[in-house]
Motif scaffolding. Structure first.
Motif, PDB file in Angstrom:
ATOM      1  N   SER A  13       0.882  -1.255   0.072  1.00 59.45           N
ATOM      2  CA  SER A  13       0.046   0.050  -0.071  1.00 59.45           C
ATOM      3  C   SER A  13       0.804   1.110  -0.065  1.00 59.45           C
ATOM      4  O   SER A  13       1.989   1.134   0.439  1.00 59.45           O
ATOM      5  CB  SER A  13      -0.856  -0.057   1.159  1.00 59.45           C
ATOM      6  OG  SER A  13      -0.110   0.145   2.412  1.00 59.45           O
ATOM      7  N   SER A  14       0.191   2.391  -0.613  1.00 60.24           N
ATOM      8  CA  SER A  14       1.155   3.498  -0.647  1.00 60.24           C
ATOM      9  C   SER A  14       1.034   4.357   0.680  1.00 60.24           C
ATOM     10  O   SER A  14      -0.295   4.452   0.973  1.00 60.24           O
ATOM     11  CB  SER A  14       0.703   4.279  -2.086  1.00 60.24           C
ATOM     12  OG  SER A  14       1.480   5.485  -1.927  1.00 60.24           O
ATOM     13  N   ASP A  16       0.748   7.323   0.277  1.00 57.33           N
ATOM     14  CA  ASP A  16      -0.142   8.429  -0.298  1.00 57.33           C
ATOM     15  C   ASP A  16      -1.591   8.023  -0.107  1.00 57.33           C
ATOM     16  O   ASP A  16      -2.333   9.037  -0.139  1.00 57.33           O
ATOM     17  CB  ASP A  16       0.088   8.687  -1.826  1.00 57.33           C
ATOM     18  CG  ASP A  16       1.466   9.177  -2.058  1.00 57.33           C
ATOM     19  OD1 ASP A  16       1.968   9.774  -1.291  1.00 57.33           O
ATOM     20  OD2 ASP A  16       2.099   8.747  -3.145  1.00 57.33           O
ATOM     21  N   ASP A  17      -1.815   7.003  -0.054  1.00 63.90           N
ATOM     22  CA  ASP A  17      -3.421   6.626   0.444  1.00 63.90           C
ATOM     23  C   ASP A  17      -3.792   6.550   1.857  1.00 63.90           C
ATOM     24  O   ASP A  17      -4.885   6.225   2.236  1.00 63.90           O
ATOM     25  CB  ASP A  17      -3.650   5.204  -0.209  1.00 63.90           C
ATOM     26  CG  ASP A  17      -3.273   5.112  -1.699  1.00 63.90           C
ATOM     27  OD1 ASP A  17      -3.625   6.045  -2.452  1.00 63.90           O
ATOM     28  OD2 ASP A  17      -3.016   3.980  -2.199  1.00 63.90           O
TER      29      ASP A  17
END
Length: 61
Positions: A13-14, A16-17
């Motif tokens: 998962s990023s 940014d998320d």
């Protein structure tokens, strides 16, 4: 943490998320670790920051 630094991670998962507060926490951890800040010193500084922010919130309410 920059997007380039995060791109090398394979966590699935990023960042940014992630919620903004989680992103900030990751950035602070990176800052402390990359500058070899003693964890006790970091916690002391964070307590000062927390007190300051609580005081600012009390004034603005």
């Amino acid at each position: 943490m920059s997007k380039e630094e995060n791109a090398g991670k394979s966590s699935g998962s990023s960042i940014d998320d992630a919620p903004v507060d989680v992103q900030l926490a990751v950035d602070l951890i990176y800052l402390f670790e990359s500058n070899d800040i003693d964890p006790r010193l970091a916690l002391s500084a964070l307590e000062m920051v927390k007190s300051d922010l609580i005081a600012k919130l009390a004034v603005s309410e």
